[in-house]
Each structure stands twice: as structure tokens, then as C-alpha cells.
Write a protein that holds these residues in place. Structure first.
Motif, PDB file in Angstrom:
ATOM      1  N   PRO A  21     100.313  34.719 -28.022  1.00  0.00           N
ATOM      2  CA  PRO A  21     100.000  34.501 -26.602  1.00  0.00           C
ATOM      3  C   PRO A  21      98.923  33.421 -26.465  1.00  0.00           C
ATOM      4  O   PRO A  21      97.926  33.427 -27.174  1.00  0.00           O
ATOM      5  N   LEU A  22      99.182  32.468 -25.588  1.00  0.00           N
ATOM      6  CA  LEU A  22      98.251  31.373 -25.336  1.00  0.00           C
ATOM      7  C   LEU A  22      98.132  31.153 -23.834  1.00  0.00           C
ATOM      8  O   LEU A  22      99.074  31.374 -23.093  1.00  0.00           O
ATOM      9  N   ARG A  23      96.982  30.683 -23.419  1.00  0.00           N
ATOM     10  CA  ARG A  23      96.836  30.275 -22.022  1.00  0.00           C
ATOM     11  C   ARG A  23      97.495  28.902 -21.871  1.00  0.00           C
ATOM     12  O   ARG A  23      97.531  28.100 -22.804  1.00  0.00           O
ATOM     13  N   VAL A  24      98.012  28.658 -20.680  1.00  0.00           N
ATOM     14  CA  VAL A  24      98.672  27.386 -20.408  1.00  0.00           C
ATOM     15  C   VAL A  24      97.724  26.228 -20.698  1.00  0.00           C
ATOM     16  O   VAL A  24      98.122  25.222 -21.285  1.00  0.00           O
ATOM     17  N   ARG A  25      96.449  26.362 -20.345  1.00  0.00           N
ATOM     18  CA  ARG A  25      95.495  25.268 -20.584  1.00  0.00           C
ATOM     19  C   ARG A  25      95.341  24.971 -22.080  1.00  0.00           C
ATOM     20  O   ARG A  25      95.072  23.828 -22.462  1.00  0.00           O
ATOM     21  N   GLU A  26      95.516  25.964 -22.947  1.00  0.00           N
ATOM     22  CA  GLU A  26      95.442  25.713 -24.391  1.00  0.00           C
ATOM     23  C   GLU A  26      96.640  24.890 -24.857  1.00  0.00           C
ATOM     24  O   GLU A  26      96.500  23.995 -25.696  1.00  0.00           O
TER      25      GLU A  26
ATOM     26  N   ASP B  53      99.436  27.427 -13.082  1.00  0.00           N
ATOM     27  CA  ASP B  53      98.101  27.979 -13.262  1.00  0.00           C
ATOM     28  C   ASP B  53      97.689  27.836 -14.726  1.00  0.00           C
ATOM     29  O   ASP B  53      98.373  28.344 -15.619  1.00  0.00           O
ATOM     30  N   GLY B  54      96.582  27.151 -14.966  1.00  0.00           N
ATOM     31  CA  GLY B  54      96.095  26.946 -16.328  1.00  0.00           C
ATOM     32  C   GLY B  54      95.649  28.214 -17.022  1.00  0.00           C
ATOM     33  O   GLY B  54      95.571  28.263 -18.241  1.00  0.00           O
ATOM     34  N   ASP B  55      95.356  29.258 -16.241  1.00  0.00           N
ATOM     35  CA  ASP B  55      94.916  30.517 -16.834  1.00  0.00           C
ATOM     36  C   ASP B  55      96.060  31.494 -17.104  1.00  0.00           C
ATOM     37  O   ASP B  55      95.839  32.566 -17.652  1.00  0.00           O
ATOM     38  N   ALA B  56      97.276  31.123 -16.727  1.00  0.00           N
ATOM     39  CA  ALA B  56      98.431  31.979 -17.001  1.00  0.00           C
ATOM     40  C   ALA B  56      98.632  32.072 -18.514  1.00  0.00           C
ATOM     41  O   ALA B  56      98.289  31.159 -19.258  1.00  0.00           O
ATOM     42  N   VAL B  57      99.190  33.176 -18.947  1.00  0.00           N
ATOM     43  CA  VAL B  57      99.426  33.396 -20.378  1.00  0.00           C
ATOM     44  C   VAL B  57     100.917  33.263 -20.659  1.00  0.00           C
ATOM     45  O   VAL B  57     101.749  33.797 -19.931  1.00  0.00           O
TER      46      VAL B  57
END
Length: 94
Positions: free
Chosen positions: A14-19, A65-69
Motif C-alpha cells: 500500500p502506497l499513498r498516491v503522492r509517493e 487526492d494525493g493522500d489516497a492509498v
């Protein structure tokens, strides 16, 4: 050893979109690009995503959303789609 758990998540990350965006920006500008260029590119990319300038498609799922996983296994295919119109007068329809 856990025997009751699902093995499906053992092979996925699992990664955040921003990563993922950070990895995509680094790939786009190159490993040799100066760190300040990378930082400016990331700031603009995250600001553009937050402002709704574009959406990101990761493995066929749209994200704004950059914080979405997102859960990825193996490779992640990241595509950017512009929203609305651009200053050039050319209209884009996602």
C-alpha cells in the motif's frame, strides 16, 4: 507463522498516491536532475493535483487526492489526465 491471515496482502504494497507521484516525477526528470528541480516539480505536481488541474490514473483507477492509498503489486502504471481547458485555447476532455 500466521495461518489464518490472507496471503493476498503479503505480496502487495500500500502506497499513498503522492509517493507514487514522487517516483513518477523522479523518473520523468531523470536521476541526474538537481534536487531543487525535483522539489519544484513535486510542489507543482501536488499543487496541480490538489487544484484539480489533472487526475492521475494508477493501474486503471482514477485518483484526485494525493493522500489516497493505492495497493500495488509488481508494477504501477501511472498516467496523468488534464482536466478542463489550458491557456493555449485547446480544450481537453478526459
Amino acid at each position: 507463522m500466521a495461518s489464518a491471515g490472507s496471503a493476498a496482502f503479503a505480496f502487495a504494497t500500500p502506497l499513498r498516491v503522492r509517493e507514487l507521484l514522487a517516483l513518477a516525477v523522479r523518473e520523468a526528470i531523470g536521476q541526474r536532475a538537481p534536487h531543487d528541480k525535483y522539489q519544484r516539480s513535486m510542489i507543482r505536481t501536488l499543487a496541480g493535483l490538489a487544484a484539480g488541474d489533472f487526475t492521475v490514473d494508477i493501474n486503471g483507477r482514477p485518483f484526485d487526492d494525493g493522500d489516497a492509498v493505492v495497493v500495488c503489486e509488481g508494477e504501477a502504471h501511472v498516467r496523468f489526465f488534464l482536466n478542463g481547458t489550458r491557456n493555449s485555447g485547446v480544450e481537453f476532455h478526459p
